[in-house]
Design a protein around this motif. Structure first.
Motif, PDB file in Angstrom:
ATOM      1  N   ARG A 190      -6.296  17.178   6.370  1.00 41.31           N
ATOM      2  CA  ARG A 190      -7.051  15.959   6.679  1.00 41.31           C
ATOM      3  C   ARG A 190      -6.996  14.986   5.506  1.00 41.31           C
ATOM      4  NH1 ARG A 190     -10.528  16.092  11.231  1.00 41.31           N
ATOM      5  NH2 ARG A 190     -11.342  14.124  10.435  1.00 41.31           N
ATOM      6  N   ARG A 191      -7.091  15.516   4.298  1.00 39.13           N
ATOM      7  CA  ARG A 191      -7.009  14.637   3.129  1.00 39.13           C
ATOM      8  C   ARG A 191      -5.632  13.989   3.037  1.00 39.13           C
ATOM      9  NH1 ARG A 191     -10.127  18.920   0.966  1.00 39.13           N
ATOM     10  NH2 ARG A 191      -8.300  19.906   0.032  1.00 39.13           N
ATOM     11  N   TYR A 192      -4.604  14.737   3.384  1.00 38.62           N
ATOM     12  CA  TYR A 192      -3.245  14.175   3.398  1.00 38.62           C
ATOM     13  C   TYR A 192      -3.164  13.016   4.388  1.00 38.62           C
ATOM     14  CZ  TYR A 192       1.674  13.849   4.865  1.00 38.62           C
ATOM     15  OH  TYR A 192       2.911  13.386   5.221  1.00 38.62           O
ATOM     16  N   VAL A 193      -3.699  13.213   5.587  1.00 34.13           N
ATOM     17  CA  VAL A 193      -3.659  12.160   6.601  1.00 34.13           C
ATOM     18  C   VAL A 193      -4.504  10.970   6.158  1.00 34.13           C
ATOM     19  CG1 VAL A 193      -4.222  11.568   8.995  1.00 34.13           C
ATOM     20  CG2 VAL A 193      -3.184  13.782   8.468  1.00 34.13           C
ATOM     21  N   ASP A 194      -5.698  11.240   5.657  1.00 40.34           N
ATOM     22  CA  ASP A 194      -6.568  10.158   5.171  1.00 40.34           C
ATOM     23  C   ASP A 194      -5.864   9.311   4.121  1.00 40.34           C
ATOM     24  OD1 ASP A 194      -8.836  10.525   6.749  1.00 40.34           O
ATOM     25  OD2 ASP A 194      -9.682  12.024   5.397  1.00 40.34           O
ATOM     26  N   GLY A 195      -5.111   9.976   3.252  1.00 34.55           N
ATOM     27  CA  GLY A 195      -4.416   9.258   2.193  1.00 34.55           C
ATOM     28  C   GLY A 195      -3.240   8.447   2.686  1.00 34.55           C
ATOM     29  N   ALA A 196      -2.676   8.837   3.838  1.00 35.50           N
ATOM     30  CA  ALA A 196      -1.497   8.146   4.369  1.00 35.50           C
ATOM     31  C   ALA A 196      -1.843   6.999   5.308  1.00 35.50           C
ATOM     32  CB  ALA A 196      -0.609   9.157   5.102  1.00 35.50           C
ATOM     33  N   LEU A 197      -2.995   7.037   5.945  1.00 36.86           N
ATOM     34  CA  LEU A 197      -3.328   6.031   6.951  1.00 36.86           C
ATOM     35  C   LEU A 197      -3.423   4.608   6.390  1.00 36.86           C
ATOM     36  CD1 LEU A 197      -5.878   7.955   9.203  1.00 36.86           C
ATOM     37  CD2 LEU A 197      -3.537   7.271   9.777  1.00 36.86           C
ATOM     38  N   PRO A 198      -3.971   4.387   5.192  1.00 31.65           N
ATOM     39  CA  PRO A 198      -3.983   3.005   4.687  1.00 31.65           C
ATOM     40  C   PRO A 198      -2.581   2.411   4.532  1.00 31.65           C
ATOM     41  CG  PRO A 198      -5.570   4.344   3.483  1.00 31.65           C
ATOM     42  CD  PRO A 198      -4.764   5.283   4.328  1.00 31.65           C
ATOM     43  N   GLY A 199      -1.616   3.213   4.125  1.00 29.32           N
ATOM     44  CA  GLY A 199      -0.241   2.719   4.024  1.00 29.32           C
ATOM     45  C   GLY A 199       0.334   2.365   5.384  1.00 29.32           C
ATOM     46  N   LEU A 200       0.009   3.174   6.389  1.00 31.76           N
ATOM     47  CA  LEU A 200       0.448   2.864   7.754  1.00 31.76           C
ATOM     48  C   LEU A 200      -0.121   1.524   8.213  1.00 31.76           C
ATOM     49  CD1 LEU A 200       1.655   3.571  10.546  1.00 31.76           C
ATOM     50  CD2 LEU A 200      -0.447   4.876  11.001  1.00 31.76           C
ATOM     51  N   LEU A 201      -1.388   1.292   7.923  1.00 32.23           N
ATOM     52  CA  LEU A 201      -2.005   0.025   8.326  1.00 32.23           C
ATOM     53  C   LEU A 201      -1.382  -1.151   7.580  1.00 32.23           C
ATOM     54  CD1 LEU A 201      -4.108  -1.572   9.888  1.00 32.23           C
ATOM     55  CD2 LEU A 201      -5.778  -1.014   8.078  1.00 32.23           C
ATOM     56  N   ALA A 202      -1.175  -0.997   6.282  1.00 31.84           N
ATOM     57  CA  ALA A 202      -0.597  -2.091   5.499  1.00 31.84           C
ATOM     58  C   ALA A 202       0.803  -2.432   5.990  1.00 31.84           C
ATOM     59  CB  ALA A 202      -0.572  -1.716   4.019  1.00 31.84           C
ATOM     60  N   ASP A 203       1.605  -1.415   6.282  1.00 32.01           N
ATOM     61  CA  ASP A 203       2.970  -1.678   6.727  1.00 32.01           C
ATOM     62  C   ASP A 203       3.004  -2.217   8.157  1.00 32.01           C
ATOM     63  OD1 ASP A 203       4.053  -0.967   4.296  1.00 32.01           O
ATOM     64  OD2 ASP A 203       4.346   1.133   4.861  1.00 32.01           O
ATOM     65  N   SER A 204       2.044  -1.819   8.985  1.00 35.82           N
ATOM     66  CA  SER A 204       1.951  -2.389  10.329  1.00 35.82           C
ATOM     67  C   SER A 204       1.570  -3.859  10.256  1.00 35.82           C
ATOM     68  CB  SER A 204       0.929  -1.607  11.167  1.00 35.82           C
ATOM     69  OG  SER A 204       1.329  -0.261  11.317  1.00 35.82           O
ATOM     70  N   ARG A 205       0.679  -4.205   9.355  1.00 29.87           N
ATOM     71  CA  ARG A 205       0.316  -5.608   9.173  1.00 29.87           C
ATOM     72  C   ARG A 205       1.508  -6.432   8.672  1.00 29.87           C
ATOM     73  NH1 ARG A 205      -5.638  -4.440   6.474  1.00 29.87           N
ATOM     74  NH2 ARG A 205      -6.870  -4.822   8.385  1.00 29.87           N
ATOM     75  N   ARG A 206       2.322  -5.834   7.819  1.00 28.89           N
ATOM     76  CA  ARG A 206       3.502  -6.546   7.328  1.00 28.89           C
ATOM     77  C   ARG A 206       4.472  -6.820   8.485  1.00 28.89           C
ATOM     78  NH1 ARG A 206       4.425  -3.264   3.644  1.00 28.89           N
ATOM     79  NH2 ARG A 206       3.219  -4.373   2.082  1.00 28.89           N
ATOM     80  N   LEU A 207       4.639  -5.848   9.350  1.00 28.34           N
ATOM     81  CA  LEU A 207       5.479  -6.045  10.524  1.00 28.34           C
ATOM     82  C   LEU A 207       4.917  -7.165  11.406  1.00 28.34           C
ATOM     83  CD1 LEU A 207       7.685  -5.226  12.586  1.00 28.34           C
ATOM     84  CD2 LEU A 207       6.144  -3.397  13.365  1.00 28.34           C
ATOM     85  N   ASP A 208       3.628  -7.176  11.586  1.00 29.43           N
ATOM     86  CA  ASP A 208       3.000  -8.229  12.390  1.00 29.43           C
ATOM     87  C   ASP A 208       3.196  -9.604  11.751  1.00 29.43           C
ATOM     88  OD1 ASP A 208       1.340  -9.241  14.518  1.00 29.43           O
ATOM     89  OD2 ASP A 208      -0.272  -9.410  13.037  1.00 29.43           O
ATOM     90  N   ALA A 209       3.094  -9.645  10.429  1.00 29.40           N
ATOM     91  CA  ALA A 209       3.302 -10.929   9.736  1.00 29.40           C
ATOM     92  C   ALA A 209       4.739 -11.425   9.921  1.00 29.40           C
ATOM     93  CB  ALA A 209       2.982 -10.773   8.252  1.00 29.40           C
ATOM     94  N   HIS A 241       7.160   2.711  10.946  1.00 25.87           N
ATOM     95  CA  HIS A 241       7.325   3.826  11.880  1.00 25.87           C
ATOM     96  C   HIS A 241       7.444   5.151  11.147  1.00 25.87           C
ATOM     97  CE1 HIS A 241       9.722   6.114  15.068  1.00 25.87           C
ATOM     98  NE2 HIS A 241       8.481   6.030  15.474  1.00 25.87           N
ATOM     99  N   LEU A 242       8.155   5.170  10.041  1.00 21.62           N
ATOM    100  CA  LEU A 242       8.280   6.411   9.276  1.00 21.62           C
ATOM    101  C   LEU A 242       6.950   6.830   8.675  1.00 21.62           C
ATOM    102  CD1 LEU A 242      11.754   5.979   7.534  1.00 21.62           C
ATOM    103  CD2 LEU A 242      11.203   7.005   9.753  1.00 21.62           C
ATOM    104  N   ASP A 243       6.090   5.861   8.323  1.00 23.46           N
ATOM    105  CA  ASP A 243       4.736   6.202   7.885  1.00 23.46           C
ATOM    106  C   ASP A 243       4.050   7.083   8.924  1.00 23.46           C
ATOM    107  OD1 ASP A 243       4.974   4.624   5.597  1.00 23.46           O
ATOM    108  OD2 ASP A 243       3.932   2.905   6.470  1.00 23.46           O
ATOM    109  N   TYR A 244       4.179   6.677  10.177  1.00 17.71           N
ATOM    110  CA  TYR A 244       3.508   7.421  11.250  1.00 17.71           C
ATOM    111  C   TYR A 244       4.174   8.769  11.495  1.00 17.71           C
ATOM    112  CZ  TYR A 244       1.044   8.284  15.609  1.00 17.71           C
ATOM    113  OH  TYR A 244       0.248   8.841  16.579  1.00 17.71           O
ATOM    114  N   GLU A 245       5.482   8.809  11.416  1.00 16.32           N
ATOM    115  CA  GLU A 245       6.202  10.049  11.711  1.00 16.32           C
ATOM    116  C   GLU A 245       5.958  11.138  10.673  1.00 16.32           C
ATOM    117  OE1 GLU A 245       7.878  11.040  14.277  1.00 16.32           O
ATOM    118  OE2 GLU A 245       7.861   9.202  15.445  1.00 16.32           O
ATOM    119  N   ARG A 246       5.444  10.789   9.525  1.00 18.33           N
ATOM    120  CA  ARG A 246       5.122  11.802   8.509  1.00 18.33           C
ATOM    121  C   ARG A 246       3.807  12.529   8.809  1.00 18.33           C
ATOM    122  NH1 ARG A 246       6.799   7.301   5.286  1.00 18.33           N
ATOM    123  NH2 ARG A 246       8.950   7.622   4.567  1.00 18.33           N
ATOM    124  N   LEU A 247       3.091  12.098   9.834  1.00 17.11           N
ATOM    125  CA  LEU A 247       1.784  12.667  10.155  1.00 17.11           C
ATOM    126  C   LEU A 247       1.884  13.650  11.312  1.00 17.11           C
ATOM    127  CD1 LEU A 247      -0.316   9.360   9.999  1.00 17.11           C
ATOM    128  CD2 LEU A 247       0.275  10.924   8.131  1.00 17.11           C
TER     129      LEU A 247
END
Length: 394
Positions: A155-174, A192-198
């Motif tokens: 869970r800590r691993y996932v918690d630590g990775a989710l902010p990066g997923l959000l930041a990179d998704s926002r960059r894609l949206d921009a 997408h690779l951010d998500y696939e690591r989870l």
């Protein structure tokens, strides 16, 4: 193979997988020992676990179990001193004889019967003398609570990775907001690779998984279905000529879904029993969807996804390391070697410019080598779920 009766894997031989399995006897059929003698019936009841079990000595063992109790039972063949499990029969039903075969070395053993009503009985110890060729080595029992630590670590691993997923998704949206589709294609892969690591957390994401990473499979309208959202839908649009304006609602929706996932995850449950399964299933799914290319909607990046799945598998194994090593001291090193070999093969599947080559475009020899390395690794990984199956009363 009936997975409800198993001869447990050899501990310490991480490169082999279930080199023997338990014998299942159908109905009331009478089994025979290698010397031709009938196998005596061993009775399982609430009052007496293992009545009639009189092993002659070390070597091959054939047991025929009959549950005369009112409730089903799990029966474990254990070491008398340390409680290690050498073989097991799950879901032994009243009136339905079952059989089990294994090979035991010299030592003291017992049968433990665990009934669905909570009753636990253990037979008197039996001493087996002599030596055996290629005996099964025991596996330490695993109470469910022992998985709480690994689950929290993951869970800590996932918690630590989710902010990066959000930041990179926002960059894609921009990118789509700015009309920059070339940059959007690059940033799509990063996110997408951010998500696939989870990979071990998907079942805990609920409906968010489909919204973030669902495919068009099964949708009434296929790739034209208006309900299709997420990374693969955006991939399809980016590589099939859709405009930035047409993609913007999808990238904006992706950001919203990731935000919802992040808000929901603290209350989401990760089934402790799922974590050992995911150590094998992440790459098993990658074999089916990534190496086959069936999850490619135009980017040709499924081998990049496979690389992210390797990283996700490493994260699961790291969380489980404290349980794996006492049960099979050499397994993690062997798995690390297999994962490294797969990483090496994947690194060779890129063009000189660094672009990923789709699996179908690989030279035949390269594709065959990749298949072979992944197949061998999956055989190694398949030992982990058996090794860490919950055996709370064994």
């Amino acid at each position: 193979m009936d997975l409800s009766t198993r001869r447990l894997p050899y501990r310490g031989l991480a490169a082999t997988v279930l080199t023997a399995t338990a014998l299942l006897l159908l109905g009331g059929a009478v089994a025979a020992r290698p010397d031709g003698r009938a196998v005596p019936v061993i009775t399982v009841s609430e009052r007496d676990c293992g009545s009639g079990w009189t092993p002659a000595g070390a070597g091959p063992q054939s047991l025929r179990l009959s549950d005369t109790a009112r409730d089903p039972a799990e029966v474990y063949l254990i070491g008398s001193g340390d409680g290690e499990v050498y073989a097991e029969v799950l879901s032994l039903l009243p009136g339905v004889p079952r059989g089990l075969s294994t090979t035991l070395g010299g030592g003291r053993y017992a049968l433990r019967c665990v009934f669905t009503d909570g009753t636990v009985r253990t037979s008197p110890s039996r001493t087996l003398t002599g030596r055996a060729e290629d005996p099964v080595l025991g596996v330490l029992p695993l109470p469910d609570l022992d998985l709480a630590g690994p689950v929290n670590a993951y869970r800590r691993y996932v918690d630590g990775a989710l902010p990066g997923l959000l930041a990179d998704s926002r960059r894609l949206d921009a990118d789509t907001a700015a009309g920059d589709l070339a940059r959007a294609r690059t940033d799509w892969l990063t996110a997408h690779l951010d998500y696939e690591r989870l990979g071990a957390a998907y079942n805990s994401f609920g409906d968010f998984d489909g919204a973030v990473d669902g495919t068009a499979d099964g949708l009434p309208g296929g790739t034209a279905d208006p309900s299709w959202t997420g990374f693969h839908r955006i991939e399809y649009g980016l590589w099939h000529g859709q405009s930035a304006a047409g993609l913007r609602p999808l990238t904006r929706g992706l950001v919203g879904s990731v935000q919802g996932l992040i808000a929901d995850f603290p209350s989401a449950d990760i089934d402790p029993g799922d974590l050992p399964l995911r150590s094998h299933e992440i790459l098993e799914n990658a074999l089916q969807f990534q190496l086959s290319g069936s999850a490619d909607y135009g980017s040709g990046s499924t081998l990049a996804t496979l690389g992210a799945n390797v990283q996700g598998t490493r994260a699961v194994l790291a969380a489980l390391a404290g349980l794996i090593t006492p049960r099979d001291p050499g397994l993690l090193d062997a798995l690390d070697g297999g994962l490294t070999a797969l990483d090496t093969e994947l690194a060779a599947c890129r063009t000189p410019s660094g672009a990923w080559i789709p699996p179908a475009a690989l030279p035949l020899a390269r594709r065959q080598q990749l298949d072979s390395v992944l197949g061998g690794l999956l055989e190694q990984l398949s030992t982990v779920p058996d090794l860490l199956q919950g055996r709370p009363s064994a």
